[in-house]
Design a protein around this motif. Structure first.
Motif, PDB file in Angstrom:
ATOM      1  N   PHE A 129      11.918   0.971  -0.445  1.00 18.51           N
ATOM      2  CA  PHE A 129      12.293   1.933  -1.508  1.00 18.51           C
ATOM      3  C   PHE A 129      11.424   1.888  -2.747  1.00 18.51           C
ATOM      4  O   PHE A 129      11.758   2.470  -3.763  1.00 18.51           O
ATOM      5  N   GLN A 130      10.246   1.268  -2.647  1.00 20.74           N
ATOM      6  CA  GLN A 130       9.399   1.190  -3.838  1.00 20.74           C
ATOM      7  C   GLN A 130       7.945   1.406  -3.500  1.00 20.74           C
ATOM      8  O   GLN A 130       7.515   1.219  -2.366  1.00 20.74           O
ATOM      9  N   GLY A 131       7.200   1.815  -4.519  1.00 20.30           N
ATOM     10  CA  GLY A 131       5.767   1.993  -4.359  1.00 20.30           C
ATOM     11  C   GLY A 131       5.098   1.859  -5.704  1.00 20.30           C
ATOM     12  O   GLY A 131       5.689   1.339  -6.657  1.00 20.30           O
ATOM     13  N   VAL A 132       3.861   2.338  -5.757  1.00 20.14           N
ATOM     14  CA  VAL A 132       3.144   2.297  -7.024  1.00 20.14           C
ATOM     15  C   VAL A 132       2.497   3.668  -7.235  1.00 20.14           C
ATOM     16  O   VAL A 132       1.988   4.272  -6.294  1.00 20.14           O
ATOM     17  N   SER A 133       2.564   4.142  -8.470  1.00 25.41           N
ATOM     18  CA  SER A 133       2.030   5.470  -8.755  1.00 25.41           C
ATOM     19  C   SER A 133       0.508   5.452  -8.773  1.00 25.41           C
ATOM     20  O   SER A 133      -0.109   4.581  -9.383  1.00 25.41           O
ATOM     21  N   GLN A 134      -0.066   6.438  -8.101  1.00 23.35           N
ATOM     22  CA  GLN A 134      -1.519   6.544  -8.043  1.00 23.35           C
ATOM     23  C   GLN A 134      -2.094   6.762  -9.444  1.00 23.35           C
ATOM     24  O   GLN A 134      -3.103   6.166  -9.799  1.00 23.35           O
ATOM     25  N   ASP A 135      -1.419   7.587 -10.250  1.00 20.52           N
ATOM     26  CA  ASP A 135      -1.960   7.937 -11.575  1.00 20.52           C
ATOM     27  C   ASP A 135      -1.692   6.852 -12.607  1.00 20.52           C
ATOM     28  O   ASP A 135      -2.592   6.351 -13.249  1.00 20.52           O
ATOM     29  N   GLY A 181       0.795  -1.233   0.000  1.00 16.37           N
ATOM     30  CA  GLY A 181       0.000   0.000   0.000  1.00 16.37           C
ATOM     31  C   GLY A 181       0.824   1.278   0.000  1.00 16.37           C
ATOM     32  O   GLY A 181       0.364   2.315   0.471  1.00 16.37           O
ATOM     33  N   VAL A 182       2.041   1.208  -0.532  1.00 17.65           N
ATOM     34  CA  VAL A 182       2.865   2.426  -0.608  1.00 17.65           C
ATOM     35  C   VAL A 182       2.507   3.144  -1.916  1.00 17.65           C
ATOM     36  O   VAL A 182       2.930   2.750  -3.002  1.00 17.65           O
ATOM     37  N   ILE A 183       1.679   4.158  -1.798  1.00 18.59           N
ATOM     38  CA  ILE A 183       1.160   4.880  -2.966  1.00 18.59           C
ATOM     39  C   ILE A 183       2.004   6.144  -3.178  1.00 18.59           C
ATOM     40  O   ILE A 183       2.241   6.899  -2.232  1.00 18.59           O
ATOM     41  N   THR A 184       2.468   6.333  -4.401  1.00 22.74           N
ATOM     42  CA  THR A 184       3.382   7.455  -4.647  1.00 22.74           C
ATOM     43  C   THR A 184       2.874   8.333  -5.794  1.00 22.74           C
ATOM     44  O   THR A 184       1.899   7.991  -6.462  1.00 22.74           O
ATOM     45  N   ASP A 185       3.610   9.427  -6.030  1.00 21.88           N
ATOM     46  CA  ASP A 185       3.363  10.182  -7.259  1.00 21.88           C
ATOM     47  C   ASP A 185       4.073   9.434  -8.391  1.00 21.88           C
ATOM     48  O   ASP A 185       4.577   8.321  -8.183  1.00 21.88           O
ATOM     49  N   SER A 186       4.141  10.022  -9.564  1.00 23.26           N
ATOM     50  CA  SER A 186       4.631   9.221 -10.699  1.00 23.26           C
ATOM     51  C   SER A 186       6.037   9.610 -11.156  1.00 23.26           C
ATOM     52  O   SER A 186       6.424   9.316 -12.280  1.00 23.26           O
ATOM     53  N   VAL A 187       6.807  10.291 -10.298  1.00 31.12           N
ATOM     54  CA  VAL A 187       8.157  10.703 -10.693  1.00 31.12           C
ATOM     55  C   VAL A 187       9.124   9.524 -10.506  1.00 31.12           C
ATOM     56  O   VAL A 187       9.538   9.222  -9.393  1.00 31.12           O
ATOM     57  N   HIS A 188       9.471   8.869 -11.602  1.00 34.37           N
ATOM     58  CA  HIS A 188      10.345   7.700 -11.494  1.00 34.37           C
ATOM     59  C   HIS A 188      11.713   8.082 -10.934  1.00 34.37           C
ATOM     60  O   HIS A 188      12.248   9.130 -11.240  1.00 34.37           O
ATOM     61  N   GLY A 189      12.245   7.205 -10.094  1.00 33.82           N
ATOM     62  CA  GLY A 189      13.587   7.416  -9.542  1.00 33.82           C
ATOM     63  C   GLY A 189      13.597   8.247  -8.275  1.00 33.82           C
ATOM     64  O   GLY A 189      14.522   8.150  -7.478  1.00 33.82           O
ATOM     65  N   THR A 228      -1.576   2.690   2.525  1.00 30.05           N
ATOM     66  CA  THR A 228      -2.798   1.942   2.865  1.00 30.05           C
ATOM     67  C   THR A 228      -2.376   0.494   3.186  1.00 30.05           C
ATOM     68  O   THR A 228      -2.459  -0.385   2.344  1.00 30.05           O
ATOM     69  N   PRO A 229      -1.901   0.302   4.414  1.00 36.23           N
ATOM     70  CA  PRO A 229      -1.234  -0.982   4.727  1.00 36.23           C
ATOM     71  C   PRO A 229      -2.196  -2.090   5.149  1.00 36.23           C
ATOM     72  O   PRO A 229      -1.889  -2.857   6.064  1.00 36.23           O
ATOM     73  N   GLY A 230      -3.355  -2.185   4.485  1.00 34.65           N
ATOM     74  CA  GLY A 230      -4.368  -3.175   4.865  1.00 34.65           C
ATOM     75  C   GLY A 230      -3.819  -4.592   4.909  1.00 34.65           C
ATOM     76  O   GLY A 230      -4.055  -5.336   5.869  1.00 34.65           O
ATOM     77  N   ARG A 231      -3.066  -4.959   3.882  1.00 37.60           N
ATOM     78  CA  ARG A 231      -2.569  -6.349   3.831  1.00 37.60           C
ATOM     79  C   ARG A 231      -1.523  -6.606   4.916  1.00 37.60           C
ATOM     80  O   ARG A 231      -1.412  -7.713   5.442  1.00 37.60           O
ATOM     81  N   ILE A 232      -0.758  -5.574   5.237  1.00 30.35           N
ATOM     82  CA  ILE A 232       0.268  -5.726   6.282  1.00 30.35           C
ATOM     83  C   ILE A 232      -0.423  -5.921   7.629  1.00 30.35           C
ATOM     84  O   ILE A 232      -0.060  -6.790   8.425  1.00 30.35           O
ATOM     85  N   VAL A 267       9.906   4.152   8.047  1.00 35.52           N
ATOM     86  CA  VAL A 267       9.322   5.128   8.965  1.00 35.52           C
ATOM     87  C   VAL A 267       7.886   5.464   8.542  1.00 35.52           C
ATOM     88  O   VAL A 267       6.995   5.621   9.387  1.00 35.52           O
ATOM     89  N   ALA A 268       7.645   5.523   7.245  1.00 38.15           N
ATOM     90  CA  ALA A 268       6.284   5.821   6.770  1.00 38.15           C
ATOM     91  C   ALA A 268       5.329   4.702   7.196  1.00 38.15           C
ATOM     92  O   ALA A 268       4.211   4.965   7.645  1.00 38.15           O
ATOM     93  N   LEU A 269       5.774   3.457   7.090  1.00 33.59           N
ATOM     94  CA  LEU A 269       4.934   2.337   7.527  1.00 33.59           C
ATOM     95  C   LEU A 269       4.736   2.374   9.037  1.00 33.59           C
ATOM     96  O   LEU A 269       3.628   2.130   9.535  1.00 33.59           O
TER      97      LEU A 269
END
Ligand code: ADP
Ligand code: ASP
Ligand code: MG
Length: 425
Positions: free
Chosen positions: A136-142, A101-109, A117-121, A159-161
């Motif tokens: 160090f990874q997530g998925v872009s919302q857009d 559930g690590v949701i990010t913007d779409s700026v690669h790198g 949204t750590p529901g599964r965790i 730390v975010a989690l």
């Protein structure tokens, strides 16, 4: 007992033995009654190796594909670690950033986390499992594409989690025993700090002390997450990163004026030569850079020469953004009317950090005098309330760090800075 988030860096899981050692540590924490969420980095120097591999295929890999490639590193370590924990008789499940559930913007790198949204965790730990998350990874919302959060950003995932899960502590396990007064790889006489305030740690991280990723400290401060930086190679206490309260400022007798010396080898310097001295020129230059997602660090504008009514503007930026910035500036040469651009990536930054600086005059003078005595030439200077930074020649960074560390009486009497692993890459 509550949730503990543990982050293990690449050197802690560098090989099969390392993975088994970490698994044992996770199980020990679980046995103490905690719910354990683990964030893991790629094994050893895998991320660098994957980057090198991409560059052998093409000098400028498409950012989307580079992210796809680099995130594979953490998938390997997370699955192996889950296997190792299972083999010790405890259920463990690994999750990619996207699954966690690590949701990010779409700026690669260098994507930014916009939501967690750590529901599964949560379900995994509620069922008594150890949840292992790829750092160090997530998925872009857009775009729904896989993104990475920037080098060293597994700390930020952790730390975010921890914030999203309301964890009682976020433990960052690495290859040195905590945060030291300088990088132990350069200064063997560096001393381990028991506590560091958020504001000092923010300045240290922003000044290149890669022991913690900058954004993880920002998160910790905003959401009040205690961080404990320690080594996975020993059970000794490390360094606590705590709010800037009486707890960290209280024992003023003990409190040193200077928390530490940081250095950064990742910057470059660009000089825009012959900028017409007119209203709005600097704004135009930095607007273009901002539009290209280039982060600027120091800026120096010279006094304009009366004869030409032109001036030079120099600034520093991450080396990896150098080509991008030069290309963006080249496009506005006619519009701005500057003469030429100079690029220098043989520079480094050395910073002196300490909250006590506010109330102690003479720190700047002493810093510059120690650099002068060591024969180090200063190219640029910038300051904040609790930091002084200088740009020096890349070849003089180590000399400058050691000289400053000694000048401010930070050297330990007995060597305590053990580097347990890692290549320092
Ligand atoms: P990990 O792979 O565990 O994330 P990093 O290599 O990112 O580890 O960070 C740990 C390294 O940070 C140490 O090995 C050390 O060389 C470096 N470092 C830089 N500044 C400091 C400091 N002030 N205190 C401790 N380590 C530091
Ligand atoms: N593996 C990534 C890197 O090397 C992320 C991390 O380790 O924090 O940058
Ligand atoms: Mg790191």
């Amino acid at each position: 007992m509550g949730i503990v988030v543990q982050k293990y860096g690449g050197s802690s899981v560098a090989d099969a033995d390392g993975i088994k050692r970490v698994a044992q540590r996770i199980v020990n924490t679980k046995k103490q009654g905690h719910e354990v969420v683990v964030v893991v980095s790629a094994m050893g120097d895998t991320t660098d190796d994957l980057r090198d591999l991409a560059e052998q295929v093409t000098p400028l890999p498409p950012p989307r594909e580079l992210d796809m490639l680099l995130t594979a590193g953490e998938r390997i370590s997370m699955a192996l670690l889950a296997m190792a924990v299972s083999s010790l008789g405890h259920e463990a499940q690994s999750f990619t950033g996207s699954q966690a559930g690590v949701i990010t913007d779409s700026v690669h790198g260098k994507a930014k986390i916009i939501d967690i949204t750590p529901g599964r965790i949560k379900s995994a730990i509620d069922e008594g499992h150890v949840a292992i998350v790829a750092g160090f990874q997530g998925v872009s919302q857009d775009t729904k594409d896989v993104t990475t959060l920037g080098r060293g950003a597994s700390d930020t995932t952790a730390v975010a989690l921890a914030a999203a899960l309301g964890a009682e502590v976020c433990e960052i396990y690495t290859d040195v025993a905590g945060v030291f007064t300088a990088d132990p790889r350069i200064v063997p006489a560096a001393r381990k700090l028991d506590r560091v305030s958020h504001e000092e740690m923010l300045e240290m991280a922003a000044s290149g002390a890669k022991i913690l990723h900058l954004r993880c400290v920002e998160y910790a401060r905003r959401y009040d997450v205690p961080i404990h930086v320690r080594t996975s190679f020993d059970t000794i206490e490390g360094t606590w990163i705590l709010p800037d309260t009486a707890d960290t400022e209280g024992d003023t007798v003990e409190q040193a004026i200077i928390a530490g010396v940081a250095h950064d080898r990742s910057e470059a310097k660009i000089t825009v030569v012959g900028v017409p001295d007119k209203v709005g020129e600097a704004a135009r230059i930095f607007e273009v850079l901002a539009g290209s997602e280039v982060n600027i660090d120091m800026v120096v504008q010279n006094v304009s020469a009366a004869a030409t009514a032109r001036t030079d503007i120099s600034f520093t930026l991450p080396r990896e953004d150098g080509q991008n910035a030069m290309a963006a500036l080249a496009k506005i040469q006619d519009e701005v009317g500057y003469d030429k651009l100079l690029f220098d990536d043989r520079v480094g930054k050395v910073s002196l950090i300490g909250a006590g600086m506010r109330s102690h005059p003479g720190i700047t003078a002493k810093f510059f005098a120690s650099l002068a005595a060591a024969g180090v030439n200063i190219e640029m200077i910038s300051t904040s309330e609790i930091r002084i930074s200088v740009i020096v020649d890349e070849g003089q960074i180590d000399t400058a760090v050691r000289a400053t560390h000694t000048a401010f009486d930070l050297d330990a009497d007995e060597v305590e800075a053990v580097v347990y692993g890692g290549t320092g890459r």
